[in-house]
Write an enzyme that holds these catalytic residues in place. Structure first.
Site, PDB file in Angstrom:
ATOM      1  N   GLU A 181       0.841  -1.193   0.000  1.00  0.00           N
ATOM      2  CA  GLU A 181       0.000   0.000   0.000  1.00  0.00           C
ATOM      3  C   GLU A 181       0.878   1.246   0.000  1.00  0.00           C
ATOM      4  OE1 GLU A 181      -3.074   0.255  -0.465  1.00  0.00           O
ATOM      5  OE2 GLU A 181      -3.664   2.232   0.278  1.00  0.00           O
ATOM      6  N   TYR A 182       1.971   1.204   0.748  1.00  0.00           N
ATOM      7  CA  TYR A 182       2.907   2.326   0.769  1.00  0.00           C
ATOM      8  C   TYR A 182       3.478   2.546  -0.643  1.00  0.00           C
ATOM      9  CZ  TYR A 182       6.981   5.145   2.028  1.00  0.00           C
ATOM     10  OH  TYR A 182       7.915   6.145   2.109  1.00  0.00           O
ATOM     11  N   ASP A 183       3.858   1.445  -1.273  1.00  0.00           N
ATOM     12  CA  ASP A 183       4.411   1.543  -2.634  1.00  0.00           C
ATOM     13  C   ASP A 183       3.386   2.163  -3.584  1.00  0.00           C
ATOM     14  OD1 ASP A 183       6.645   0.355  -1.642  1.00  0.00           O
ATOM     15  OD2 ASP A 183       6.204  -1.640  -2.457  1.00  0.00           O
TER      16      ASP A 183
ATOM     17  N   SER B  67      19.789  -1.788  -3.000  1.00  0.00           N
ATOM     18  CA  SER B  67      18.504  -2.492  -2.982  1.00  0.00           C
ATOM     19  C   SER B  67      18.424  -3.367  -4.226  1.00  0.00           C
ATOM     20  CB  SER B  67      17.352  -1.501  -2.915  1.00  0.00           C
ATOM     21  OG  SER B  67      17.497  -0.547  -3.927  1.00  0.00           O
TER      22      SER B  67
ATOM     23  N   GLU C 262      17.881 -17.717  -4.058  1.00  0.00           N
ATOM     24  CA  GLU C 262      17.830 -17.649  -2.588  1.00  0.00           C
ATOM     25  C   GLU C 262      16.458 -17.144  -2.161  1.00  0.00           C
ATOM     26  OE1 GLU C 262      20.827 -14.738  -1.610  1.00  0.00           O
ATOM     27  OE2 GLU C 262      22.319 -15.734  -2.877  1.00  0.00           O
TER      28      GLU C 262
ATOM     29  N   LYS D  28      14.020 -14.533  -0.409  1.00  0.00           N
ATOM     30  CA  LYS D  28      14.142 -13.119  -0.026  1.00  0.00           C
ATOM     31  C   LYS D  28      13.577 -13.013   1.390  1.00  0.00           C
ATOM     32  CE  LYS D  28      13.562  -8.407  -1.600  1.00  0.00           C
ATOM     33  NZ  LYS D  28      13.157  -7.807  -0.345  1.00  0.00           N
TER      34      LYS D  28
ATOM     35  N   ARG E 188      21.087  -0.806   7.496  1.00  0.00           N
ATOM     36  CA  ARG E 188      21.270  -0.308   6.139  1.00  0.00           C
ATOM     37  C   ARG E 188      21.069   1.213   6.066  1.00  0.00           C
ATOM     38  NH1 ARG E 188      17.437   0.108   1.878  1.00  0.00           N
ATOM     39  NH2 ARG E 188      18.423   0.078  -0.172  1.00  0.00           N
TER      40      ARG E 188
ATOM     41  N   GLU F   9      20.665 -10.724   6.624  1.00  0.00           N
ATOM     42  CA  GLU F   9      19.352 -10.310   7.112  1.00  0.00           C
ATOM     43  C   GLU F   9      19.143 -10.773   8.552  1.00  0.00           C
ATOM     44  OE1 GLU F   9      17.707  -8.698   4.717  1.00  0.00           O
ATOM     45  OE2 GLU F   9      15.551  -8.778   5.163  1.00  0.00           O
TER      46      GLU F   9
ATOM     47  N   TYR G  45      20.729 -14.625   8.686  1.00  0.00           N
ATOM     48  CA  TYR G  45      21.279 -15.356   7.538  1.00  0.00           C
ATOM     49  C   TYR G  45      22.181 -14.426   6.747  1.00  0.00           C
ATOM     50  CZ  TYR G  45      18.427 -19.610   7.675  1.00  0.00           C
ATOM     51  OH  TYR G  45      17.868 -20.815   8.011  1.00  0.00           O
TER      52      TYR G  45
ATOM     53  N   LYS H  59       9.008 -11.161  -6.483  1.00  0.00           N
ATOM     54  CA  LYS H  59       8.165 -11.079  -5.282  1.00  0.00           C
ATOM     55  C   LYS H  59       6.985 -12.046  -5.358  1.00  0.00           C
ATOM     56  CE  LYS H  59       8.687  -7.883  -2.588  1.00  0.00           C
ATOM     57  NZ  LYS H  59       8.884  -6.441  -2.576  1.00  0.00           N
TER      58      LYS H  59
ATOM     59  N   CYS I 270     -32.614 -16.854  14.151  1.00  0.00           N
ATOM     60  CA  CYS I 270     -33.834 -17.385  14.785  1.00  0.00           C
ATOM     61  C   CYS I 270     -34.435 -16.440  15.820  1.00  0.00           C
ATOM     62  CB  CYS I 270     -33.562 -18.742  15.418  1.00  0.00           C
ATOM     63  SG  CYS I 270     -32.661 -18.671  16.977  1.00  0.00           S
TER      64      CYS I 270
HETATM   65  S1  IVH Z   1      21.099  -9.202  -1.840  1.00  0.00           S
HETATM   66  C1  IVH Z   1      23.196  -5.966  -3.915  1.00  0.00           C
HETATM   67  N1  IVH Z   1      19.821 -11.327  -0.984  1.00  0.00           N
HETATM   68  O1  IVH Z   1      16.290  -7.260   0.223  1.00  0.00           O
HETATM   69  C2  IVH Z   1      22.119  -6.885  -3.445  1.00  0.00           C
HETATM   70  N2  IVH Z   1      19.026  -9.195  -0.331  1.00  0.00           N
HETATM   71  O2  IVH Z   1      15.787  -4.943  -1.712  1.00  0.00           O
HETATM   72  C3  IVH Z   1      21.829  -6.649  -2.057  1.00  0.00           C
HETATM   73  N3  IVH Z   1      17.077  -9.286   1.141  1.00  0.00           N
HETATM   74  O3  IVH Z   1      17.713  -4.691   1.937  1.00  0.00           O
HETATM   75  C4  IVH Z   1      20.844  -7.526  -1.466  1.00  0.00           C
HETATM   76  N4  IVH Z   1      16.900 -11.468   1.232  1.00  0.00           N
HETATM   77  O4  IVH Z   1      17.672  -6.819   3.216  1.00  0.00           O
HETATM   78  C5  IVH Z   1      19.869  -9.989  -0.989  1.00  0.00           C
HETATM   79  N5  IVH Z   1      18.806 -13.300  -0.298  1.00  0.00           N
HETATM   80  C6  IVH Z   1      18.872 -11.955  -0.290  1.00  0.00           C
HETATM   81  C7  IVH Z   1      17.959 -11.165   0.430  1.00  0.00           C
HETATM   82  C8  IVH Z   1      18.061  -9.786   0.376  1.00  0.00           C
HETATM   83  C9  IVH Z   1      16.410 -10.317   1.639  1.00  0.00           C
HETATM   84  C10 IVH Z   1      16.739  -7.867   1.395  1.00  0.00           C
HETATM   85  C11 IVH Z   1      17.887  -7.079   1.865  1.00  0.00           C
HETATM   86  C12 IVH Z   1      17.850  -5.777   1.113  1.00  0.00           C
HETATM   87  C13 IVH Z   1      16.625  -5.902   0.269  1.00  0.00           C
HETATM   88  C14 IVH Z   1      16.920  -5.410  -1.113  1.00  0.00           C
END
Ligand code: IVH
Length: 672
Positions: free
Chosen positions: A36-38, A83, A114, A116, A137, A173, A223, A313, A410
């Site tokens: 919603e923010y996006d 990001s 991987e 997310k 970050r 993370e 992780y 996503k 009823c």
């Molecule tokens: S790589 C240069 N790997 O997603 C790439 N990020 O939108 C840097 N995140 O703030 C991120 N799982 O906190 C990477 N397997 C993963 C991730 C991951 C979650 C988060 C991360 C970052 C955001 C990027």
């Protein structure tokens, strides 16, 4: 839209976004989901693109990421924390792959897949193998020093194993597993504090505590998924670098996989999507990374994201919509559940129009009102639920919902017994919403014992309108029954005979069959023994009822509520008119020679157990299910169970059937 309208909308959006930024970054308590923010941000960006003269330097569109807070010292990231570009469908994923292959000049590239993780990014600085600094970050260039807090996270080694390079910045993370999150929120609520919206906010809030002792008590995990600056040699592939980090004792997720092409990525996405609901932590998508570092370097970066990685996503599990109405639903057993009728919203992959509000307390706690904007969540196949209200969007006319006092189906009274979370319709014998469950209970073996009247048959009888309440059973004829599915003439005749036979019953069975909440077999037997007939029971006030052994105030109230409903009394009248009857029971409220005695019955007797129980209760005894030092004596029939052994062990006197019957004197034939 003209410029004046655009300006008004832009101002409104900026105010709202600024408010959400504050809630997210400063309070760690957002009131709307990210999606919603996006959406708000995209609307703002679109309007600003259309009316560039309205862009101001203080617009939230001119800033990316979070403002570092004053509470923690700022840390500059030598290698910025970037990001990821997002993709929401297969087309965008294939576009990404095409670009990658074109720029690399390769026919296919290996991708490292991987999860997310849905937590917060952290950078860990190890010097000589020792953890010296941890930073969030922040805006990507400058984060916050959270070293003291991070040191309390057991999953993060304070010292690396093996022979790490002299300087190693690990990126990864911090997250909170779902079970720990549930426990933490239960504790928050018990302490009268506000629960966290989701595990990610709980993780962020926990990491930004000023007192590290609080962080230490929070179930945080970590992780590693990459690195920042490293002084020393590194392998040439991302997958090998993660293996290296793991070798130094850092946790790396076991769900990672190397695939040879983009189809492999899409298969990974589908598989992880299936497993998502059962994972022990939240993920909001998967990340594909070009595995070869030389190719990563060739691809480089655009604005603040690498061209060699993509976040694919999952559909958002939370969305915002409007509560158009709140209604109550009556369940099979009379439970009243408030349900929000929603403006249709696409969430978790389906269109949702209703969400449960569980019960009255939950409704009050969340303070959901008609007209409110609410966050709706649908995770996996779970029933959609309302996470909370967006307070900023409450219209002035939004009014609190009043729980109805009458059943909408009823018209019987809705009552909520003391100590129960759920309110219920008290018109059990009559309420159409409860028909099937009531009939099944009424016909069950220990109630009216109508052999052959099972759930399938009850479904048909109710769905075809042949039976509306239990008294209609006694008006069925064999010809009607023979016309039902899976019913022949023979079985129809058998069922009619069983229904006929059920008319001759005991008072205890009849009371039990009524399905009064909290009146199980033992209580029904006690009531029968105490009152001797139905009429005095129906008339009894709460005080009189409470005088019956084993009947407390809640049970007494429940019985009173039941007989107070005119519809229930009408059905009982019809049952009696149909010929349901029992032998009279001598009500003995006077002489109670066994008062104060606790008796246990074990084994089989020539008389039904319930009859013996009722007779003992009439004489004032308490009949208990287990033998203890307090037991006065144990009545032992044929094939006794371990209770007889226990009696012998404790030296408690026993009675055989003859002795028991002698004690009871003359039992009325077949009566309870
Ligand atoms: S790589 C240069 N790997 O997603 C790439 N990020 O939108 C840097 N995140 O703030 C991120 N799982 O906190 C990477 N397997 C993963 C991730 C991951 C979650 C988060 C991360 C970052 C955001 C990027």
């Amino acid at each position: 839209m003209d410029q004046a309208e655009a300006k008004a909308r832009i101002d409104a959006l900026r105010r709202e976004i600024a408010e959400h930024d504050y809630r997210y970054y400063v309070l760690d308590a957002p009131s709307i989901p990210d999606a919603e923010y996006d959406r708000l941000m995209r609307e703002l960006l679109a309007l600003e693109a259309q009316f560039p003269e309205l862009v101001t330097p203080d617009s939230p569109s001119q800033r990316v990421g979070g403002a570092p807070s004053a509470a923690f010292a700022p840390v500059r990231h030598e290698v910025p924390m970037l990001s990821l570009a997002n993709a929401f469908d297969e087309g965008e994923v294939r576009d990404f792959d095409r670009r990658v292959r074109e720029l690399c000049g390769e026919a296919a590239v290996d991708y490292h897949c991987e999860p997310k993780f849905d937590g917060l990014a952290i950078s860990l600085r190890y010097e000589g193998g020792a953890l010296v600094q941890a930073a969030t970050r922040g805006d990507g260039s400058t984060g916050e020093d959270v070293t003291a807090n991070v040191r309390t996270i057991a999953a993060i080694p304070l010292r690396l194993r093996g022979e790490p390079p002299p300087l190693l910045e690990v990126r990864g993370e911090v997250y909170m597993p779902r079970d720990g999150f549930a426990r933490l929120n239960a504790e928050q609520v018990a302490r009268g504090e506000k629960p966290f919206a989701n595990p990610r906010n709980a993780a962020a809030g926990s990491l930004r505590q000023l007192d590290p002792r609080i962080t230490a008590g929070r179930p945080l995990r970590f992780y590693a998924y990459g690195h920042g600056r490293v002084d020393g040699d590194l392998p040439g592939r991302h997958s090998e670098r993660l293996a290296m980090l793991q070798g130094y004792g850092l946790p790396v997720c076991g769900l990672r996989r190397l695939v040879p092409d983009i189809d492999g990525c899409l298969r990974y996405y589908a598989e992880l999507g299936r497993r998502r609901p059962t994972l022990p932590y939240d993920i909001d998508g998967v990340v594909y990374k070009v595995d070869r570092i030389d190719l990563q370097e060739r691809l480089g970066y655009v604005s603040r994201a690498p061209r060699w990685a993509l976040a694919h996503k999952f559909p958002a599990e939370e969305a915002v919509t409007v509560v158009e109405n709140i209604e109550v639903q009556i369940g099979r057993t009379g439970a009243v559940t408030p349900v929000a009728r929603l403006k249709p919203v696409f969430v978790g992959g389906v269109t949702v129009t209703n969400a449960t509000l569980h019960n009255e307390d939950e409704l009050r706690r969340k303070d959901v009102r008609i007209g409110d904007s609410v966050v709706v969540r649908r995770a996996g196949d779970v029933i959609p639920e309302i996470v909370g209200v967006v307070p900023e969007r409450r219209p002035a006319e939004a009014r609190p919902f009043e729980m109805p006092t009458r059943c909408p189906v009823c018209g019987s009274a809705i009552v909520r017994l003391e100590g129960e979370a759920v309110a219920r319709c008290s018109g059990g014998l009559y309420c159409p919403a409860q028909r099937k469950a009531t009939l099944a209970h009424f016909a069950s073996r220990r109630a009216m014992d109508i052999d052959g009247l099972g759930d399938k048959l009850i479904e048909q009888l109710v769905d075809r309108g042949l039976v509306r309440d239990v008294s209609d059973l006694y008006r069925l004829d064999a010809a009607t029954l023979a016309g039902l599915e899976r019913m022949g003439e023979k079985s129809a005749a058998k069922l009619i005979a069983a229904i006929e036979a059920s008319k001759r019953t005991t008072l205890a069975r009849f009371i039990y069959a009524l399905g009064i909440r909290h009146v199980g077999e033992a209580t029904a037997a006690a009531l029968a023994a105490h009152f001797g007939d139905l009429e005095p029971l129906m008339q009894a006030d709460v005080d009189t009822l409470t005088a019956v052994p084993d009947v407390g105030p809640v049970v007494a109230q429940s019985i009173r509520n039941f007989f107070d409903q005119p519809h229930n009394r009408e059905v009982i009248g019809r049952l009696l008119a149909a010929g349901v009857r029992w032998s009279p029971v001598e009500a003995r409220t006077g002489a109670r020679p066994l008062a104060g005695k606790t008796i246990v019955i074990t084994g089989t007797f020539s008389r039904p157990r319930e009859e013996l129980t009722a007779a003992l209760q009439r004489l004032g005894a308490k009949v208990s299910g287990s033998v203890s030092k307090k037991t006065s004596f144990v009545a032992v029939g044929d094939n006794p169970g371990s209770k007889a052994d226990k009696a012998a062990e404790l030296g408690i006197p026993t009675l055989d059937e003859a002795a028991l019957l002698a004690l009871l004197g003359d039992l009325p034939p077949g009566g309870a």
